[in-house]
Design a protein around this motif. Structure first.
Motif, mmCIF file in Angstrom:
data_model
loop_
_atom_site.group_PDB
_atom_site.id
_atom_site.type_symbol
_atom_site.label_atom_id
_atom_site.label_comp_id
_atom_site.label_asym_id
_atom_site.label_seq_id
_atom_site.Cartn_x
_atom_site.Cartn_y
_atom_site.Cartn_z
ATOM 1 N N LEU A 46 0.825 -1.205 0.000
ATOM 2 C CA LEU A 46 0.000 0.000 0.000
ATOM 3 C C LEU A 46 0.864 1.262 0.000
ATOM 4 C CD1 LEU A 46 -2.845 -0.931 2.533
ATOM 5 C CD2 LEU A 46 -3.088 -0.535 0.074
ATOM 6 N N PHE A 47 1.933 1.240 0.770
ATOM 7 C CA PHE A 47 2.849 2.385 0.825
ATOM 8 C C PHE A 47 3.427 2.665 -0.560
ATOM 9 C CE2 PHE A 47 7.156 4.109 1.703
ATOM 10 C CZ PHE A 47 6.793 5.271 2.365
ATOM 11 N N PHE A 60 0.591 4.096 -2.859
ATOM 12 C CA PHE A 60 0.286 5.504 -2.592
ATOM 13 C C PHE A 60 1.403 6.422 -3.102
ATOM 14 C CE2 PHE A 60 -2.383 3.867 1.132
ATOM 15 C CZ PHE A 60 -3.557 4.002 0.418
ATOM 16 N N ARG A 61 2.648 5.983 -2.958
ATOM 17 C CA ARG A 61 3.773 6.805 -3.440
ATOM 18 C C ARG A 61 3.740 6.961 -4.959
ATOM 19 N NH1 ARG A 61 9.627 5.636 -1.098
ATOM 20 N NH2 ARG A 61 9.956 7.546 -2.295
ATOM 21 N N VAL A 76 0.771 6.786 -6.810
ATOM 22 C CA VAL A 76 -0.479 7.407 -7.242
ATOM 23 C C VAL A 76 -0.553 8.882 -6.845
ATOM 24 C CG1 VAL A 76 -2.989 7.389 -6.921
ATOM 25 C CG2 VAL A 76 -1.753 5.233 -7.245
ATOM 26 N N LEU A 77 -0.143 9.216 -5.633
ATOM 27 C CA LEU A 77 -0.327 10.583 -5.133
ATOM 28 C C LEU A 77 0.353 11.657 -5.982
ATOM 29 C CD1 LEU A 77 -0.072 10.008 -1.261
ATOM 30 C CD2 LEU A 77 -2.104 10.608 -2.587
ATOM 31 N N VAL A 129 4.683 13.485 -0.291
ATOM 32 C CA VAL A 129 4.130 12.224 -0.779
ATOM 33 C C VAL A 129 4.429 11.089 0.190
ATOM 34 C CG1 VAL A 129 4.286 10.490 -2.600
ATOM 35 C CG2 VAL A 129 4.175 12.908 -3.197
ATOM 36 N N SER A 163 1.613 9.152 2.353
ATOM 37 C CA SER A 163 1.530 7.711 2.110
ATOM 38 C C SER A 163 1.658 6.941 3.417
ATOM 39 C CB SER A 163 2.636 7.270 1.140
ATOM 40 O OG SER A 163 2.505 7.897 -0.112
ATOM 41 N N LEU A 201 -1.588 7.342 5.369
ATOM 42 C CA LEU A 201 -2.691 6.553 4.826
ATOM 43 C C LEU A 201 -2.563 5.086 5.222
ATOM 44 C CD1 LEU A 201 -2.988 8.124 1.255
ATOM 45 C CD2 LEU A 201 -4.702 8.234 3.070
ATOM 46 N N VAL A 202 -1.351 4.550 5.151
ATOM 47 C CA VAL A 202 -1.145 3.155 5.559
ATOM 48 C C VAL A 202 -1.408 3.003 7.054
ATOM 49 C CG1 VAL A 202 0.517 1.263 5.706
ATOM 50 C CG2 VAL A 202 0.496 2.740 3.694
ATOM 51 N N SER A 249 -4.097 11.310 11.097
ATOM 52 C CA SER A 249 -3.718 11.280 9.684
ATOM 53 C C SER A 249 -4.585 12.224 8.857
ATOM 54 C CB SER A 249 -3.840 9.851 9.147
ATOM 55 O OG SER A 249 -3.004 8.972 9.863
#
Length: 284
Positions: free
Chosen positions: A15-16, A19-20, A22-23, A35, A39, A42-43, A168
C-alpha cells in the motif's frame, strides 16, 4: 498461517508503494517529502481501522468472562498484521524523516547512510522505542506469557489505534490547504477525544474491569497482578500520557497566541499538526 503472515508483510509495504506512485499524479505540486508522509499516514490509517475493528470484535466476544473467554483474533491479528506493521512502520518513518531533510537541502541527506539512520533514531527516539517495546513486550505476552487468558484485554489494546485515522486526516487536510475548514477544527477535537479515551482512560478501565471480575477495588488491583504485567502496561501507557500532555500544552499555547497576537491561521495549524503528529503517532 504463513500465508496470512505473508499478507501482513506484503499489504502494508504494498500500500505504501502504491500511494507513493499514485499521489504525485494527483497532487503534482507536492514534494517527495509530502508524498512519503501522506503515504505513511494513509497506511497507518488502514492498519488503525483494521486494529480497531479487530479490537471491537474481540472485546464484544469476550466481555462475558474477561479472563477465560477467547477469540482467535486476539492472538492471530498480532501475528498476521501487528508485527509486520510495526516493523514496516519503523522503516516508513525513517523514509519520511530522510525525505523531509533531503527536500530541505541538507548535504548529508543526499544518500542513505549510517549518519542519516542515527539522526532519525535520535530525533524520533521515543517513537522508535514505542514500536520496539510493542514488538518485544506485546508480542511475547500475546503468544507465550498470558497462558491463553485475557483475550478481552488484548482486544482493548487494539482499540488504542482509534485516534490514528483522525491524526492522519488532520495532516492530509493541511496538505490540501483546508486548515481553515470547519472539518479540520472538528477533526482536532476528535483527535483529543479519541486519544484521551483510547490511549489514557483505557488503562484504568482495564484495571477496573479486572477488579470487577475478582471483586477487588480499583486501588488494590495492581497489587494482585504480576509485576511484569504492571511494568508492561506502564511501558505502553507512559509515552501516551507524555504525548497527550505535550499535545494539550502546545494546543493551549497556540490558543493563547492566537488570542493575543492573532498569528496567521496556516502557521498555527501547521504547529498544531506537528504537535498532533508527535503526540499521536504510534502508531500509531
Amino acid at each position: 498461517m504463513l500465508q496470512v503472515l505473508g499478507c501482513g508483510v506484503v499489504v502494508f509495504p504494498g500500500l505504501f508503494f502504491l500511494f507513493r506512485k499514485v499521489l504525485p499524479s494527483i497532487f503534482k505540486h507536492w514534494t517527495d517529502a509530502d508524498v512519503v508522509l501522506v503515504s505513511e499516514r494513509l497506511v497507518s490509517s488502514v492498519h488503525a481501522i483494521m486494529a480497531t475493528t479487530a479490537g471491537v470484535i474481540v472485546v464484544c466476544a469476550c466481555r462475558g468472562n474477561v479472563i477465560s473467554d477467547k477469540h482467535w483474533l486476539a492472538t492471530y491479528f498480532v501475528i498476521w498484521y501487528g508485527v509486520p506493521y510495526m516493523s514496516y512502520d519503523i522503516f516508513a518513518m525513517y523514509l519520511s524523516h530522510y525525505n523531509r531533510f533531503r527536500v530541505k537541502g541538507h548535504e548529508e541527506y543526499k544518500k542513505h547512510s549510517w549518519r542519516t539512520v542515527n539522526s532519525f533514531v535520535r530525533r524520533e527516539f521515543l517513537l522508535v522505542l514505542h514500536h520496539i517495546a510493542l514488538l518485544t513486550i506485546l508480542l511475547p505476552v500475546t503468544l507465550f506469557l498470558r497462558k491463553d487468558q485475557g483475550d478481552f484485554f488484548i482486544g482493548c489494546l487494539f482499540l488504542t489505534e482509534l485516534s490514528t485515522p483522525f491524526v492522519s486526516l488532520g495532516k492530509m487536510l493541511i496538505q490540501l490547504g483546508l486548515q481553515d475548514n470547519w472539518v479540520h477544527k472538528a477533526n482536532g477535537g476528535m483527535v483529543l477525544l479519541t486519544f484521551f479515551l483510547c490511549r489514557i482512560s483505557l488503562f484504568p478501565y482495564m484495571y477496573w474491569v479486572y477488579g470487577q471480575h475478582y471483586g477487588l477495588p480499583l486501588y488494590s488491583v495492581p497489587f494482585h497482578l504480576p509485576l511484569s504485567t504492571n511494568l508492561g502496561n506502564l511501558c505502553i501507557m507512559a509515552p501516551q500520557v507524555y504525548w497527550f500532555v505535550l499535545l494539550c500544552r502546545k494546543g493551549y499555547r497556540l490558543y493563547k497566541r492566537s488570542r493575543n497576537s492573532g498569528p496567521p491561521v496556516d502557521t498555527a495549524a501547521a504547529a498544531a499538526t506537528a504537535a498532533l503528529d508527535n503526540s499521536a503517532k504510534g502508531d500509531q
